[in-house]
Design a protein around this motif. Structure first.
Motif, PDB file in Angstrom:
ATOM      1  N   GLU A 125     -39.075-111.648 -54.122  1.00 15.79           N
ATOM      2  CA  GLU A 125     -39.809-111.914 -52.881  1.00 15.79           C
ATOM      3  C   GLU A 125     -39.251-111.044 -51.735  1.00 15.79           C
ATOM      4  O   GLU A 125     -39.990-110.412 -51.001  1.00 15.79           O
ATOM      5  N   ASP A 126     -37.918-110.998 -51.663  1.00 10.87           N
ATOM      6  CA  ASP A 126     -37.281-110.240 -50.577  1.00 10.87           C
ATOM      7  C   ASP A 126     -37.519-108.744 -50.707  1.00 10.87           C
ATOM      8  O   ASP A 126     -37.771-108.059 -49.726  1.00 10.87           O
ATOM      9  N   ILE A 127     -37.401-108.271 -51.938  1.00 12.49           N
ATOM     10  CA  ILE A 127     -37.526-106.819 -52.123  1.00 12.49           C
ATOM     11  C   ILE A 127     -38.976-106.390 -51.818  1.00 12.49           C
ATOM     12  O   ILE A 127     -39.212-105.346 -51.220  1.00 12.49           O
ATOM     13  N   ARG A 128     -39.940-107.238 -52.165  1.00 12.88           N
ATOM     14  CA  ARG A 128     -41.355-106.919 -51.861  1.00 12.88           C
ATOM     15  C   ARG A 128     -41.571-106.912 -50.351  1.00 12.88           C
ATOM     16  O   ARG A 128     -42.224-106.050 -49.809  1.00 12.88           O
ATOM     17  N   ARG A 129     -40.970-107.898 -49.704  1.00 11.58           N
ATOM     18  CA  ARG A 129     -41.123-107.972 -48.249  1.00 11.58           C
ATOM     19  C   ARG A 129     -40.513-106.726 -47.600  1.00 11.58           C
ATOM     20  O   ARG A 129     -41.074-106.124 -46.708  1.00 11.58           O
ATOM     21  N   PHE A 130     -39.345-106.346 -48.104  1.00 13.25           N
ATOM     22  CA  PHE A 130     -38.671-105.175 -47.553  1.00 13.25           C
ATOM     23  C   PHE A 130     -39.521-103.919 -47.783  1.00 13.25           C
ATOM     24  O   PHE A 130     -39.653-103.065 -46.896  1.00 13.25           O
ATOM     25  N   ALA A 131     -40.115-103.816 -48.992  1.00 10.51           N
ATOM     26  CA  ALA A 131     -40.959-102.648 -49.308  1.00 10.51           C
ATOM     27  C   ALA A 131     -42.146-102.593 -48.348  1.00 10.51           C
ATOM     28  O   ALA A 131     -42.541-101.508 -47.903  1.00 10.51           O
ATOM     29  N   ASN A 132     -42.688-103.742 -48.007  1.00 10.67           N
ATOM     30  CA  ASN A 132     -43.797-103.769 -47.034  1.00 10.67           C
ATOM     31  C   ASN A 132     -43.344-103.265 -45.678  1.00 10.67           C
ATOM     32  O   ASN A 132     -44.072-102.557 -45.001  1.00 10.67           O
ATOM     33  N   GLN A 133     -42.105-103.640 -45.307  1.00 12.01           N
ATOM     34  CA  GLN A 133     -41.561-103.149 -44.022  1.00 12.01           C
ATOM     35  C   GLN A 133     -41.446-101.632 -44.042  1.00 12.01           C
ATOM     36  O   GLN A 133     -41.810-100.961 -43.085  1.00 12.01           O
ATOM     37  N   VAL A 134     -40.940-101.110 -45.175  1.00 13.14           N
ATOM     38  CA  VAL A 134     -40.787 -99.651 -45.290  1.00 13.14           C
ATOM     39  C   VAL A 134     -42.160 -98.995 -45.144  1.00 13.14           C
ATOM     40  O   VAL A 134     -42.328 -98.028 -44.411  1.00 13.14           O
ATOM     41  N   LYS A 135     -43.157 -99.573 -45.820  1.00 12.41           N
ATOM     42  CA  LYS A 135     -44.515 -99.024 -45.770  1.00 12.41           C
ATOM     43  C   LYS A 135     -45.029 -98.975 -44.329  1.00 12.41           C
ATOM     44  O   LYS A 135     -45.560 -97.966 -43.872  1.00 12.41           O
ATOM     45  N   ARG A 136     -44.799-100.054 -43.589  1.00 14.47           N
ATOM     46  CA  ARG A 136     -45.279-100.095 -42.192  1.00 14.47           C
ATOM     47  C   ARG A 136     -44.539 -99.098 -41.309  1.00 14.47           C
ATOM     48  O   ARG A 136     -45.123 -98.434 -40.475  1.00 14.47           O
ATOM     49  N   ARG A 137     -43.214 -99.008 -41.525  1.00 20.28           N
ATOM     50  CA  ARG A 137     -42.420 -98.072 -40.702  1.00 20.28           C
ATOM     51  C   ARG A 137     -42.878 -96.640 -40.939  1.00 20.28           C
ATOM     52  O   ARG A 137     -42.961 -95.839 -40.015  1.00 20.28           O
ATOM     53  N   VAL A 138     -43.172 -96.316 -42.215  1.00 18.50           N
ATOM     54  CA  VAL A 138     -43.605 -94.956 -42.548  1.00 18.50           C
ATOM     55  C   VAL A 138     -44.948 -94.661 -41.869  1.00 18.50           C
ATOM     56  O   VAL A 138     -45.122 -93.619 -41.226  1.00 18.50           O
ATOM     57  N   ALA A 139     -45.903 -95.605 -41.980  1.00 15.03           N
ATOM     58  CA  ALA A 139     -47.228 -95.389 -41.375  1.00 15.03           C
ATOM     59  C   ALA A 139     -47.081 -95.214 -39.863  1.00 15.03           C
ATOM     60  O   ALA A 139     -47.711 -94.331 -39.269  1.00 15.03           O
ATOM     61  N   LYS A 140     -46.222 -96.034 -39.251  1.00 15.33           N
ATOM     62  CA  LYS A 140     -46.026 -95.960 -37.798  1.00 15.33           C
ATOM     63  C   LYS A 140     -45.441 -94.593 -37.413  1.00 15.33           C
ATOM     64  O   LYS A 140     -45.890 -93.960 -36.459  1.00 15.33           O
TER      65      LYS A 140
END
Ligand SMILES: Nc1ncnc2c1ncn2[C@@H]1O[C@H](COP(=O)(O)OP(=O)(O)OP(=O)(O)O)[C@@H](O)[C@H]1O
Ligand SMILES: O=C(O)C1=C[C@@H](O)[C@@H](O)[C@H](O)C1
Ligand SMILES: [Mg+2]
Length: 511
Positions: A488-503
């Motif tokens: 759960e945590d690693i997926r959440r973290f991956a989503n954060q990475v995805k958002r940071r990259v798009a931003k």
């Protein structure tokens, strides 16, 4: 269930007439959907199909193909009435002219066509939208009153020179491999006559995918630092995003810009000429999107207007698609495990360089270092990096030592958004990491830490412990729960990475 219910209420079996009209409408929509293509040779690098796919999302749908042709095939394809128009790229911008009925004054003056439109009466009209594309790319750069060197003398070069004149350049010198009679031309060997150049533009295909890593100025007697007044370097190449030409110029202190804006705006103007995208200003088409209502039954129409600057939106989308996300960081910092999740969340291909090396050479990185030494391994690591980093739209997890060799730095950056995954030293995984074992984690960080920071476009801290839920640990089935929480945590973290990259990408376009 819901679906069956709605179909049941509609009683479709009792309404053959509806079927008939529906088929008629569908047939008409398919018939009205127009088809275009980009004509060129060796055009696997071309992002035009992706670009027009983005425009088509905002306007009514149209098809767009990559047409990699030999010269004798040109006439047949251009005369094929299935296509409503074309883009034309190297080496055919001049070769298509004999097959056209009309040229716009701009295309006529340049003797170069990059857009063809088939009129309703069948006549073929040749346009040039590269001038507009380059003007958009260079609009915010200091061109007025500047001395400009344009490398290359082909079709793209003439459009670029025209755009530079329109933008008020003081003097334009075209640089070619062979001596030419025109007074505004010189050869690469004569570049030392122009140390006062303020802007340098690359219009050659040198360094373009798949031949990344070359610059037209390689092997030249003149060095970047010899251009004492250099302010700006611009490239017509957009794949890779940062060519060697641009990275060398940046190193010499110039402001640089890739050819992506030129591609996008010439494509936008083409789509406007074909009538697929409305011209700017009045009369913007509002696109109705069919969406399912909240209760899942009722269909409602949502309206979406075309953005004021469709080009800018397309650039963001294209860059998000084109760039790789390449992850660097200390051994055991979580690069492989997190990158895999980022790839899943972004629908990209995942490449783990260590695993690829393992597949190619039949041994793990650790075994290779232990058996043949670090240098032997680094050679193979660099070769594997080169092979993958020139591609588009992947998530690439690297080995911890990828930054050790400076020759890898431009390879890492040319087509990637480089993410440095920063994990506190005491939290790093240390098992089976031969370099960590040999030098100790502190010494390794002392040698490499600054290199990660120098190469990275974005630093993301991985300083939490995934899966740790103290209360849960006390319970009987703690192990299973821990595993679930970890995922759960690693997926959440991956989503954060995805958002940071798009931003980060959006901000780099908006700046
Ligand atoms: N935030 C975290 N919390 C808990 N465990 C983590 C965290 N980040 C990474 N890990 C774990 O650390 C270990 C090492 O991760 P991984 O193999 O992905 O690192 P790496 O950076 O790819 O290493 P290498 O440089 O050797 O390829 C894995 O078991 C991973 O699950
Ligand atoms: O790479 C491409 O797809 C293109 C590049 C330029 O030559 C453009 O002029 C052409 O329209 C399309
Ligand atoms: Mg790894």
């Amino acid at each position: 269930m819901m679906y069956a219910w709605s179909l049941g209420r509609f009683r479709w079996w009792k309404r053959p007439r509806h079927w008939f009209y529906w088929m008629l409408g569908w047939g008409k929509a398919m018939k009205d959907r127009r088809k275009y293509g980009v004509i060129g040779r060796h055009i696997s690098h071309s992002l035009s199909p992706e670009l027009h796919g983005i425009f088509a999302r905002y306007t009514r749908p149209y098809d767009y193909e990559r047409l990699d042709l030999e010269e004798h095939e040109l006439e047949g394809v251009i005369r094929n009435t299935e296509y409503s128009g074309f883009n034309v790229t190297s080496p055919y911008k001049r070769a298509v002219i004999p097959f056209l009925d009309e040229l716009t004054p701009e295309a006529e003056a340049l003797q170069a066509v990059n857009t063809i439109r088939r009129l309703s009466n069948g006549r073929l009209v040749g346009h040039n939208t590269d001038v507009y594309g380059f003007e958009k790319l260079a609009k915010e750069k200091r061109i007025r009153g500047r001395k400009v060197l344009v490398l290359g003398t082909g079709g793209a070069s003439s459009a670029i020179c025209q755009a530079l004149r329109n933008l008020g350049a003081k003097e334009i010198i075209r640089v070619s491999r062979n001596r030419r009679p025109e007074p505004d031309c010189c050869t690469y060997d004569e570049l030392n006559r122009h140390p006062d150049a303020q802007v340098i533009v690359n219009s050659t295909p040198v360094g373009m995918y798949p031949n990344n890593g070359h610059s037209p100025l390689d092997g030249c007697s003149v060095k970047w630092t010899d251009f004492q007044q250099l302010e700006t370097a611009l490239d017509a190449i957009y794949n890779p995003y940062r060519t060697k030409f641009l990275m060398d110029a940046e190193e010499a202190g110039a402001e640089v810009e890739s050819g992506l804006a030129m591609l996008v705006y010439q494509g936008l103007r083409s789509a406007q000429i074909w009538g697929e995208v409305p011209r700017s200003g009045k009369g913007r088409r509002i696109v109705a999107e069919q969406t399912r209502g909240e209760n899942g039954r009722k269909k409602e129409k949502k309206k979406r207007s075309i953005p004021v600057d469709l080009g800018r939106e397309a650039m963001k989308s294209l860059l998000r698609k084109q760039l790789n996300i390449t992850v660097i960081g200390m051994p055991g910092s979580g690069k492989s495990s997190i990158s895999r999740q980022v790839a899943i969340r972004t629908g990209r291909t995942f490449v783990d360089l260590d695993r690829e090396i393992n597949k190619i050479y039949g041994m793990t990185s650790g075994e290779m270092i232990r058996q043949y030494g670090e240098d032997y391994f680094r050679e193979r690591e660099s070769a594997t990096l080169k092979k993958y980093c020139r591609g588009n739209g992947m998530v690439i997890s690297t080995g911890g030592g990828i930054v050790v060799r400076e020759e890898n730095w431009p390879v890492l950056r040319e087509n990637s958004l480089v993410v440095y995954l920063d994990r506190p030293l005491h939290q790093l995984a240390k098992k089976d990491r031969p370099m960590t074992a040999a030098l100790g984690v502190e010494e390794l960080y002392r040698q490499r830490g600054w290199k990660y920071e120098k190469v990275a476009n974005l630093v993301i801290s991985n300083n939490r412990e995934f899966g740790l839920r103290e209360k849960e640990k006390k319970k009987a089935n703690a192990k299973i729960r821990h595993q679930n929480y970890y995922m759960e945590d690693i997926r959440r973290f991956a989503n954060q990475v995805k958002r940071r990259v798009a931003k980060h990408i959006n901000e780099s376009i908006n700046r």
